[in-house]
Write a protein that holds these residues in place. Sequence first.
Motif, short mmCIF file in Angstrom:
data_model
loop_
_atom_site.label_atom_id
_atom_site.label_comp_id
_atom_site.label_asym_id
_atom_site.label_seq_id
_atom_site.Cartn_x
_atom_site.Cartn_y
_atom_site.Cartn_z
N ARG A 172 30.68 49.20 2.56
CA ARG A 172 29.26 48.92 2.81
C ARG A 172 28.70 47.93 1.79
NH1 ARG A 172 28.93 54.63 3.55
NH2 ARG A 172 27.95 54.81 1.47
N GLU A 173 29.09 48.08 0.55
CA GLU A 173 28.59 47.16 -0.48
C GLU A 173 29.07 45.73 -0.20
OE1 GLU A 173 26.56 47.64 -3.07
OE2 GLU A 173 26.21 49.72 -2.50
N LEU A 174 30.30 45.57 0.22
CA LEU A 174 30.81 44.23 0.51
C LEU A 174 30.18 43.66 1.77
CD1 LEU A 174 34.63 44.53 -0.34
CD2 LEU A 174 32.72 43.85 -1.79
N VAL A 175 29.91 44.50 2.77
CA VAL A 175 29.26 44.02 3.99
C VAL A 175 27.84 43.55 3.68
CG1 VAL A 175 28.37 44.73 6.23
CG2 VAL A 175 30.68 45.35 5.56
N ASP A 176 27.13 44.31 2.85
CA ASP A 176 25.78 43.89 2.47
C ASP A 176 25.80 42.55 1.73
OD1 ASP A 176 24.80 46.17 3.60
OD2 ASP A 176 24.64 47.29 1.71
N MET A 177 26.78 42.38 0.87
CA MET A 177 26.89 41.11 0.16
C MET A 177 27.18 39.97 1.13
SD MET A 177 29.51 39.99 -2.91
CE MET A 177 30.88 39.83 -1.78
N SER A 178 28.05 40.21 2.11
CA SER A 178 28.36 39.17 3.08
C SER A 178 27.15 38.79 3.91
CB SER A 178 29.50 39.63 3.99
OG SER A 178 30.68 39.88 3.25
N LYS A 179 26.33 39.77 4.29
CA LYS A 179 25.12 39.47 5.05
C LYS A 179 24.16 38.60 4.25
CE LYS A 179 25.18 43.63 7.93
NZ LYS A 179 24.46 44.90 8.26
N HIS A 229 25.36 39.35 -6.83
CA HIS A 229 25.90 40.51 -6.11
C HIS A 229 27.16 41.04 -6.78
CE1 HIS A 229 23.14 40.55 -2.71
NE2 HIS A 229 23.26 39.23 -2.62
N MET A 230 28.03 40.15 -7.21
CA MET A 230 29.28 40.61 -7.84
C MET A 230 29.02 41.26 -9.19
SD MET A 230 31.70 40.29 -5.80
CE MET A 230 32.89 40.83 -7.02
N GLU A 231 27.98 40.86 -9.87
CA GLU A 231 27.64 41.50 -11.14
C GLU A 231 27.28 42.97 -10.91
OE1 GLU A 231 27.18 41.63 -15.26
OE2 GLU A 231 28.02 40.08 -13.98
N LYS A 232 26.65 43.29 -9.80
CA LYS A 232 26.31 44.67 -9.48
C LYS A 232 27.52 45.43 -8.94
CE LYS A 232 21.54 43.43 -8.33
NZ LYS A 232 20.50 43.39 -7.26
N ILE A 233 28.30 44.79 -8.07
CA ILE A 233 29.45 45.47 -7.48
C ILE A 233 30.52 45.76 -8.52
CG2 ILE A 233 31.32 45.16 -5.80
CD1 ILE A 233 29.42 43.67 -4.02
N SER A 234 30.62 44.93 -9.56
CA SER A 234 31.68 45.11 -10.55
C SER A 234 31.58 46.46 -11.25
CB SER A 234 31.64 43.98 -11.58
OG SER A 234 30.41 44.01 -12.28
N MET A 235 30.38 47.04 -11.33
CA MET A 235 30.20 48.33 -11.98
C MET A 235 29.91 49.45 -10.98
SD MET A 235 30.65 48.24 -15.29
CE MET A 235 32.12 47.28 -14.87
N LEU A 236 30.31 49.26 -9.74
CA LEU A 236 30.01 50.25 -8.70
C LEU A 236 30.63 51.61 -9.01
CD1 LEU A 236 28.81 50.92 -5.92
CD2 LEU A 236 30.90 50.01 -4.89
N ALA A 237 31.85 51.62 -9.54
CA ALA A 237 32.53 52.89 -9.81
C ALA A 237 31.82 53.72 -10.87
CB ALA A 237 33.97 52.63 -10.22
N PHE A 238 31.05 53.07 -11.74
CA PHE A 238 30.39 53.78 -12.83
C PHE A 238 28.89 53.94 -12.58
CE2 PHE A 238 34.14 51.63 -14.41
CZ PHE A 238 34.79 52.65 -15.08
#
Length: 845
Positions: free
Chosen positions: A360-367, A381-390
């Motif tokens: 879902r996070e990658l789909v939102d970024m693609s949109k 977007h990648m700055e936020k996704i990079s810390m998604l696990a934490f």
Amino acid sequence: MPLSNLMASSYSRTGELMGEFGRLYEQQYAVALFNKMRYDIEGGGGPQNQLLHRKVPLKNKSIFSGDLFQYLEENKKWRNRFLFIPDSYNINYYENKQAHDRGLHPKGTINCAGYRVLTSMEEYLERLNTSLPGVKAKVGSSPFLKFATQFPLILWHPYARHYYFCMVTEKEQQKWNAVFQDCVRHTNNGLPEECKVQTPAFTDAVRLFRQAHGHYGTWDMMCGTPPQILANLVMETLLPEMRDLITPKLKGKMHERQRNWMLISDAVYGLVQSQTRAQYEAVVQSCEAGRPPLETTIRTDMDQIITSKEHVSSKIKALVLPKAEKLLKVSIQPYISSILDALMEPTSRGFFEVRDLFFRELVDMSKNLLNDGNKEKLGEHMEKISMLAFHPVKMQSCYEKMESLSLEGLQQRFDVSSPSVFVQRAQILMREQMDDAVYTFEQLLHQSLEDQEAEDLCKTSQRCQDRVIKKFDYDSSTVRKKFFREALLQIFIPYMLKQLSPSCSAELPRFQELIFEDFSRFILVENIFEEAVLHTVMKDIMMAVKEAAVQRRHNLYRDSIVLTNSDPNLHLLGENPPIDWAEEYGGGQEEEDGENAGDPEAQKRRRMKQVVSMIQVEDNVFVLPNESCLEVPAVDNIPEEEAEVRSDTSLSQQSEKQVPNGTKKDVNKNAIDEKPPTNGSAIKEEESTTEMSLQGTESKSVIDCAIQEIENAVQEEEHELRTQKTEESSSLKEETAAEEVRPTSNCEEGARLNPADTNKDSPSSTEEEPLDSPERKGEAVTPSDQQENHITASTHDSSQCDDSGFHSPTNEAAEEKHQAGKEECNDSETGEDTGKGESAHMDHQ
């Protein structure tokens, strides 16, 4: 005197335990060193991970920060505190945010290892009553602590100090609860897995120590760093003595005794922890100093050691296998499939949620890139996704899937204290899988952007996403199968050892004679006995997990499906330095760094990025009385969220006072008593009315229905009033000849138009004049005034009745009669429309 006796008892207990533990640790250290060197030479085999692993995931990152209320035991007050959680997951609390920004030391630091996060006072009192037998709260008795709000969070520990917090809103409570749970989860996992010698030696020594004292099975307090675990081990044996020694000495009310017990337990726990830390470090240093000669012996005599161990193993297996197989057939095999099913269901749902969240996070970024596809947006977007696990709030939906794990009926049979050990282990694996997937996607995307800069960002992201999803599915299956095997072994092995030890332990020492003295440090008969029991049950566990994979249950892959070298160049990307997306694609970081160029510490704090956004209560900030310092309030005096309620009420009233569809009629006719706006403020009020009408579009349909009903009632009343005024004005034909065509039309129109204009001034007005005030009575309008106002309204679009004092030459009796009729008209309209306005207001709410 009891306190001095307690201190002496804690010193002696800690010394005895550390002496016995030190002996076991030295033995297991040599065995762990041999196993590690043998594994390095022979290799373990098995499937290779497809995803990359991040070495330092939280470099220059903080987890969370924000304000909440904390209860202080010292003065029994609630104070506002600023909490900052760095990458160590220790909770630092400050006086305020300015103290943190200035680099001051925190007021205190909380290490959450061993804590439980509670969200209600009832659950807290239940745990508190079990900690001290004989000192229990009666049902319905008032608690010793009253929270300032209705959204509490409590950090409870069986031995250490308790911490009390409360939040303003439920949303804040949920976010802080997720953050605290993540702190507990991370600090409980305090044994580093990369230490292939110290960590196995420590865990085996603790397990053998507890088994020697009759404690088999899982242990909830196996959490934190080694000194903390050893302190928990001491407190496990010291706590009964403390209860017998301290309980008779506790005086006062029930809550005072409970509070004093917590303070004494916390003081003893801190003292024991300081002792275990010092003695454990001494034991580790001694073992590390003797490591080089051990390594030399192992390298020289590796083959002889292996041959001697196999010879002794065959003798011990001949003794153990008949008894173990009988026990396995009767007490283990019937339960393997049911326990495996109980483990697979919540674990697989949790890993599927991890996959869906990542997708879902990658789909939102693609949109977003499809609408505004530039590299600056991609960097954000990648700055936020990079810390998604934490991100504990986003990952909470994944962790919650595992909370439903239930092993009821098996805990007593197999000596499983609680499923929390397996729940936290699965949640840690979920976080690791998410971070591996994110890190792999980062490296693939960054490589693609460097190779093909002109290509469409959405297509590039989609290709990298598909590759990572396939690798995630394979690694997820591998990780889950390994978790299932380890969990089943943790459940069954302690039970089998407890059943077999009485009959086998007495015969084990005679096998020690078969081991050469030079190899006796690397071959221990106790370890070989446990390995024999493990191999007995391992075959059935492997078959059960393999059968589940063959049936493709929960998307598990078969062991025969091995993806080897499917992407040979991928693992080379794992050696690349971490990617700073904001610096490489964002820009603007240099300006922030330039503000504190002269202060390295301030510059470091500036560069530290936060995984979760800070909690900020917008507009209405909830502040406790007495400048964020509050005595413990009574239940009836706890402040509510009045500011938010008033804000919502005023917003709903403003939305009701809109002028929809261009009509000049207002829903709330109570506004007719407000003073007319000046010409200079009319334009501004029209603009504010237009903005408010845009905000009220969601409730426009409900308001339109209410307005239509009001308009129908007004039209009926207008018809009656016109008939009445026609009869009254028949005696004034000479003076009102021009007004007979539309009798009382200006009166009606003024009554309808005046509220619309005064409503425009309603956001800035502070008071409304009462209907029966002298000022209102002096606003009676003559027919000539109506004619003048009619001309003015058509010219200036104004509907206010003129009260400048101009009177037409009519007799006073007729004028008084006309004024009385006029006031009756205004009063009737005001009363009717007020009721309609209130009904419309209720419909809107």
